[in-house]
Design an enzyme around this catalytic site. Structure first.
Site, PDB file in Angstrom:
ATOM      1  N   GLY A  53     -25.041  14.026  24.046  1.00  0.00           N
ATOM      2  CA  GLY A  53     -25.533  15.402  24.045  1.00  0.00           C
ATOM      3  C   GLY A  53     -24.805  16.194  22.979  1.00  0.00           C
ATOM      4  O   GLY A  53     -24.934  15.925  21.799  1.00  0.00           O
ATOM      5  N   LYS A  54     -24.029  17.196  23.411  1.00  0.00           N
ATOM      6  CA  LYS A  54     -23.313  18.092  22.489  1.00  0.00           C
ATOM      7  C   LYS A  54     -24.318  18.827  21.613  1.00  0.00           C
ATOM      8  O   LYS A  54     -24.259  18.766  20.381  1.00  0.00           O
ATOM      9  CB  LYS A  54     -22.306  17.320  21.633  1.00  0.00           C
ATOM     10  CG  LYS A  54     -21.238  16.608  22.441  1.00  0.00           C
ATOM     11  CD  LYS A  54     -20.190  16.025  21.508  1.00  0.00           C
ATOM     12  CE  LYS A  54     -19.131  15.279  22.258  1.00  0.00           C
ATOM     13  NZ  LYS A  54     -18.173  14.599  21.422  1.00  0.00           N
ATOM     14  N   HIS A  55     -25.255  19.465  22.269  1.00  0.00           N
ATOM     15  CA  HIS A  55     -26.242  20.271  21.548  1.00  0.00           C
ATOM     16  C   HIS A  55     -26.915  21.220  22.539  1.00  0.00           C
ATOM     17  O   HIS A  55     -26.741  21.080  23.760  1.00  0.00           O
ATOM     18  CB  HIS A  55     -27.287  19.375  20.867  1.00  0.00           C
ATOM     19  CG  HIS A  55     -28.028  18.502  21.824  1.00  0.00           C
ATOM     20  ND1 HIS A  55     -27.810  17.150  21.937  1.00  0.00           N
ATOM     21  CD2 HIS A  55     -28.959  18.794  22.749  1.00  0.00           C
ATOM     22  CE1 HIS A  55     -28.576  16.645  22.878  1.00  0.00           C
ATOM     23  NE2 HIS A  55     -29.290  17.629  23.391  1.00  0.00           N
ATOM     24  N   ALA A  56     -27.671  22.154  21.999  1.00  0.00           N
ATOM     25  CA  ALA A  56     -28.544  23.025  22.810  1.00  0.00           C
ATOM     26  C   ALA A  56     -29.960  22.881  22.261  1.00  0.00           C
ATOM     27  O   ALA A  56     -30.158  22.341  21.163  1.00  0.00           O
ATOM     28  CB  ALA A  56     -28.075  24.476  22.712  1.00  0.00           C
ATOM     29  N   ARG A 101     -25.288  21.348  26.272  1.00  0.00           N
ATOM     30  CA  ARG A 101     -25.142  20.330  27.312  1.00  0.00           C
ATOM     31  C   ARG A 101     -24.411  19.103  26.772  1.00  0.00           C
ATOM     32  O   ARG A 101     -24.585  18.723  25.613  1.00  0.00           O
ATOM     33  CB  ARG A 101     -26.477  19.963  27.937  1.00  0.00           C
ATOM     34  CG  ARG A 101     -27.459  19.076  27.223  1.00  0.00           C
ATOM     35  CD  ARG A 101     -28.387  19.754  26.230  1.00  0.00           C
ATOM     36  NE  ARG A 101     -28.931  21.043  26.578  1.00  0.00           N
ATOM     37  CZ  ARG A 101     -30.186  21.237  26.965  1.00  0.00           C
ATOM     38  NH1 ARG A 101     -31.008  20.236  27.078  1.00  0.00           N
ATOM     39  NH2 ARG A 101     -30.620  22.451  27.191  1.00  0.00           N
TER      40      ARG A 101
END
Ligand code: T46
Length: 138
Positions: A53-56, A101
């Site tokens: 993840g590590k993104h929106a 997230r």
């Protein structure tokens, strides 16, 4: 649970069980899945210690279901963080807003299935945390 600060909802999915075992049916535009499903993907075979993840997303709606095993979903709205543990195939995590997230603590057998409201579009992603914070505070 619905939270306006954290735009997520934990969905209890109906289980059709009988003496043979269990079955869950998911239909688009229902109480279970409140959008038209345009894409399904699943994450499995995740290596120990990995964080994904590590993104929106700007506008994507998704329901995340750990259909096997377990994992943690960290949600960040730009000013606070919450971690939701997914460990039950009869529970779906509906994400509908601008949230950073991260997925971690995958058990070895985890299969994380995701139902998405849009086709894959890299332009919908915010992958830089600094940019996410700037947009979240607007
Ligand atoms: C999300 C979390 C929960 C595709 O080609 N099509 C797809 O539909 C997806 C989801 C990914 N990809 C490609 C893009 C990358 O080259 O597959 C590779 C891995 O994707 P990514 O690094 O974005 O995967 P995750 O696990 O970090 O994030 C995914 C979703 O991308 C994201 O929308 O919310 O799962």
């Amino acid at each position: 649970m619905h939270n306006s600060v954290f735009p997520f909802k934990l969905l209890e999915l109906s289980v059709r069980g009988d003496e043979r075992g269990s079955l869950i049916a998911l239909e688009a535009l229902s109480a279970q899945i409140p959008f038209e499903i345009k894409r399904v993907y699943y994450i499995f075979g995740t290596c120990a210690g990995v964080t994904r993840g590590k993104h929106a997303h700007h506008r994507l709606e998704q329901v995340l279901i750990a259909v096997s095993g377990s994992c943690d979903i960290l949600l960040d709205n730009g000013s606070a963080r919450k971690t939701i543990r997914l460990d039950n195939p009869a529970q779906g995590l509906y994400l509908s807003g601008f949230l950073w997230r991260e997925m971690s603590n995958f058990s070895p057998a985890c299969v994380l299935m995701v139902l998405a409201s849009e086709h894959y579009d890299e332009k919908d992603y915010v992958r830089d945390y600094g940019e996410f914070l700037r947009l979240a505070k607007k």
